[in-house]
Design an enzyme around this catalytic site. Structure first.
Site, mmCIF file in Angstrom:
data_model
loop_
_atom_site.group_PDB
_atom_site.id
_atom_site.type_symbol
_atom_site.label_atom_id
_atom_site.label_comp_id
_atom_site.label_asym_id
_atom_site.label_seq_id
_atom_site.Cartn_x
_atom_site.Cartn_y
_atom_site.Cartn_z
ATOM 1 N N LYS A 50 33.981 61.167 27.093
ATOM 2 C CA LYS A 50 35.430 61.411 27.169
ATOM 3 C C LYS A 50 35.785 61.963 28.542
ATOM 4 C CE LYS A 50 35.893 62.134 22.225
ATOM 5 N NZ LYS A 50 35.907 63.096 21.109
ATOM 6 N N GLN A 94 35.778 69.005 19.020
ATOM 7 C CA GLN A 94 34.767 68.011 18.668
ATOM 8 C C GLN A 94 34.163 68.367 17.312
ATOM 9 O OE1 GLN A 94 34.190 65.270 20.768
ATOM 10 N NE2 GLN A 94 33.022 64.523 19.018
ATOM 11 N N ASP A 117 44.223 64.490 19.131
ATOM 12 C CA ASP A 117 43.395 63.741 18.184
ATOM 13 C C ASP A 117 44.207 63.363 16.945
ATOM 14 O OD1 ASP A 117 40.850 63.100 19.027
ATOM 15 O OD2 ASP A 117 39.945 65.000 18.391
#
Ligand code: NAD
Length: 296
Positions: A50, A94, A117
């Site tokens: 990322k 994450q 997200d």
């Protein structure tokens, strides 16, 4: 019929190029904060990817690493700090998190405007109530973009989704429902899966079962989106769909690798840029969502 392959790698590269141009046109580079807890090797690789992809389009990605043993309150306090930090436009945590930490609490703590997200209950709620301002999770958003790339009108199509996870199955079902598909969600307890899949005009396979979906499950001309990423014994990657055989009956199909995967990171970056732009605009104008006042 031989299916046309939907080239996710190429489409994602075009999106990233476009993002790079949009980022360059702005004064400030968007900032994405990535919260990484513990020593999960796969998570570290995802974060590294990322970061690299962000750098390529001019998005600054700052990784905040925490020890495996961090307490829930300490992690929540750090996220609050990122929420308050005007320099940070997007925050992602994450997953998975260590056992002592409740992921729902952590995701609920992220400012919805910075939740790039789209995993916070707030944004999932907006998606479920068909609100356009919902931040949509990257993988479902990438899937929709691949479907749209075919030019096929989704309205009224029967979309069958295999999988009901919070990160793929559920949000993609809502997104396709919002795009006027008739949606059937299937999962590990579904009885008669093949029979249901045979009715699909659009199939999204996201169950993590290597090559489970067979040619005789497919309605001729169906569009197949294969989300699965499975590693075979010989080290090769494959999807949830038997690509070679299914290609003989489908109209469009995504490959694995090179289909949904590359889209996911591109969409995360797009969400980050869009969040930065929205924040910039709302700093300029007072935005009130009370429904009564008309300030702008
Ligand atoms: P998950 O394990 O959280 O969920 C799998 C879902 O599939 C569950 O809802 C389960 O009920 C269902 N399922 C399992 N076995 C089934 C069966 N035999 N028949 C019908 N349904 C079944 O997985 P996930 O996080 O949703 O990911 C699914 C797959 O997609 C995995 O292979 C994952 O690696 C991949 N993935 C890819 C991307 C990408 O960017 N391409 C992103 C996320 C996940």
């Amino acid at each position: 019929m031989t299916a046309q392959v939907i080239d996710g790698k190429k489409i994602a590269a075009e999106i990233r190029k476009n993002l790079a141009e949009r980022v360059a046109a702005n004064e400030d580079s968007p900032v994405l904060a990535v919260v990484l807890v513990g020593e999960n090797e796969a998570s570290k690789i995802y974060v590294r990817n990322k970061k690299k992809a962000a750098a390529e389009v001019g998005i600054i990605c700052e990784v905040f690493e925490f020890a495996e043993t961090i307490g829930e309150n300490a992690l929540l306090a750090s996220i609050e700090e990122l929420n308050e930090n005007p320099h940070v436009n997007g925050i992602i945590v994450q997953l998975p998190l260590p056992k002592q930490i409740n992921p729902l609490k952590v995701l609920s703590c992220i400012n919805p405007q910075k939740d790039v997200d789209g995993f916070s209950p707030y944004n999932i709620g907006l998606l479920a109530s068909k609100e356009d301002e919902a931040v949509v999770a990257a993988t479902p958003k990438g899937i929709l973009s691949l479907l749209k790339s075919t030019g096929v009108d989704l309205c009224g199509k029967h979309a069958v989704i295999i999988g009901r996870s919070n990160i793929v199955g559920r949000p993609v079902s809502l997104l396709l429902l919002n795009n006027d598909c008739t949606v059937t969600i299937t999962h590990s307890k579904t009885v008669g899966l093949a029979e249901i899949v045979r009715q699909a005009d659009v199939l999204v396979a996201a169950c993590g079962c290597p090559k489970m979906v067979k040619k005789d499950w497919i309605k001729p001309g169906a569009i197949i989106i294969d989300v699965g990423i499975n590693r075979l014994e010989d080290g090769k990657l494959c999807g949830d769909v038997d690509f070679e055989k299914v290609s003989e009956v489908a109209s469009y199909i995504t490959p694995v690798p090179g289909g949904v995967g590359p889209m996911t990171v591109a969409m995360l970056l797009e969400n980050t840029l869009e969040a930065a732009q929205k924040q910039k605009n709302s700093n300029k104008h007072h935005h009130c969502h009370c429904g009564k006042c008309h300030h702008n």
